[in-house]
Design an enzyme around this catalytic site. Structure first.
Site, mmCIF file in Angstrom:
data_model
loop_
_atom_site.group_PDB
_atom_site.id
_atom_site.type_symbol
_atom_site.label_atom_id
_atom_site.label_comp_id
_atom_site.label_asym_id
_atom_site.label_seq_id
_atom_site.Cartn_x
_atom_site.Cartn_y
_atom_site.Cartn_z
ATOM 1 N N ASP A 100 3.670 -6.398 10.452
ATOM 2 C CA ASP A 100 4.725 -6.024 11.404
ATOM 3 C C ASP A 100 4.646 -6.853 12.671
ATOM 4 O O ASP A 100 5.672 -7.319 13.189
ATOM 5 C CB ASP A 100 4.617 -4.545 11.757
ATOM 6 C CG ASP A 100 5.105 -3.632 10.640
ATOM 7 O OD1 ASP A 100 5.806 -4.146 9.741
ATOM 8 O OD2 ASP A 100 4.791 -2.441 10.673
ATOM 9 N N THR A 157 -1.160 7.591 -1.004
ATOM 10 C CA THR A 157 -2.418 7.481 -1.748
ATOM 11 C C THR A 157 -3.337 6.388 -1.198
ATOM 12 O O THR A 157 -4.527 6.361 -1.506
ATOM 13 C CB THR A 157 -2.147 7.170 -3.227
ATOM 14 O OG1 THR A 157 -1.558 5.855 -3.334
ATOM 15 C CG2 THR A 157 -1.196 8.191 -3.830
ATOM 16 N N ASP A 170 -0.535 -3.069 12.637
ATOM 17 C CA ASP A 170 -0.130 -3.625 11.355
ATOM 18 C C ASP A 170 0.116 -5.125 11.507
ATOM 19 O O ASP A 170 1.043 -5.543 12.206
ATOM 20 C CB ASP A 170 1.157 -2.932 10.855
ATOM 21 C CG ASP A 170 1.532 -3.354 9.448
ATOM 22 O OD1 ASP A 170 1.907 -4.532 9.267
ATOM 23 O OD2 ASP A 170 1.443 -2.523 8.541
ATOM 24 N N ARG A 188 0.824 -1.201 0.000
ATOM 25 C CA ARG A 188 0.000 0.000 0.000
ATOM 26 C C ARG A 188 0.859 1.252 0.000
ATOM 27 O O ARG A 188 1.715 1.420 0.857
ATOM 28 C CB ARG A 188 -0.917 -0.001 1.236
ATOM 29 C CG ARG A 188 -1.884 1.168 1.273
ATOM 30 C CD ARG A 188 -2.874 1.054 2.406
ATOM 31 N NE ARG A 188 -2.252 1.202 3.707
ATOM 32 C CZ ARG A 188 -2.927 1.344 4.845
ATOM 33 N NH1 ARG A 188 -4.254 1.324 4.813
ATOM 34 N NH2 ARG A 188 -2.307 1.472 5.989
#
Length: 215
Positions: free
Chosen positions: A209, A114, A206, A110
């Site tokens: 992560d 944006t 995340d 990602r």
């Protein structure tokens, strides 16, 4: 039990074991190794639901007592598609349940500005149009990556696709519904919303992560 209050294209698996394990995954202090193990365990429980309607046929077998016509899976082996990198955490658990499945990978990341997906890898099994295809990714946040992955799978010939995730945001579910209303979603939780950075709230951070110990 399955939460029936959600739209037909969305199934939230509210089984007590799923919810208990998910709570431990949400905790900020859960170690990486424990997080990975919990994700593997939840993925097996979600896999039971997403494979509920697999096509079956009969096979003549011999039991120790007599012959019988016994049920077996029909058609080509299903295809599991991991949306890299975090999808591998779900992939491992499903493969323990369905070890004969074929495996493919969609590499997307990602763009943090944006929030749009960027493709960097694509490799899937042959005869995608003849297989049940299950795409896996822990987080359905904006839905942009999931939509892009499903677009790619359809271009590769897939016709019967399901999407499995750990957490979903309403925004991501709606994005998927508009782009691919024919793709059912199975998840452990429909969370409240996305924050300004595009992360699911309350979420668990995340997933990649936390799974791999990176930041």
């Amino acid at each position: 039990m399955i939460d029936q209050s959600n739209p037909p294209h969305l199934t939230v698996v509210d089984h007590p074991l799923v919810q208990h394990k998910l709570t431990h995954m949400r905790k900020v202090g859960t170690p990486t190794g424990v997080f990975r193990q919990l994700l593997r365990e939840i993925s097996q429980l979600l896999a039971y639901e997403i494979t509920r309607n697999l096509e079956m046929t009969k096979e003549a077998i011999e039991t120790p007592l007599c012959p019988m016509e016994a049920p077996v899976l029909d058609g080509k082996k299903l295809a599991l598609i991991s949306i890299l990198r975090a999808g591998n955490g779900l992939l491992d658990g499903v493969l323990e349940l369905v070890p004969s499945a074929r495996v493919g990978f969609v590499g997307l990341y990602r763009d943090e500005e944006t929030l749009e997906p960027v493709e960097y890898y694509f490799k899937v099994p042959e005869a995608m149009g003849e297989r049940l295809v299950i795409a896996v990714d822990p987080m359905l946040a904006t839905g942009n990556s999931a939509v892009a992955a499903i677009d790619m799978l359809k271009k590769a010939g897939a016709k019967n696709i399901r999407f499995m995730c750990l957490l979903a945001a309403p925004e991501g579910v709606e994005t998927m519904r508009k782009a691919h209303p024919d793709v059912p979603i199975v998840t452990a939780s429909l969370d409240e919303r996305l924050n300004e950075q595009g992360y699911i709230v309350p979420g668990l951070g995340d997933a990649g992560d936390r799974m791999f110990g990176t930041k």
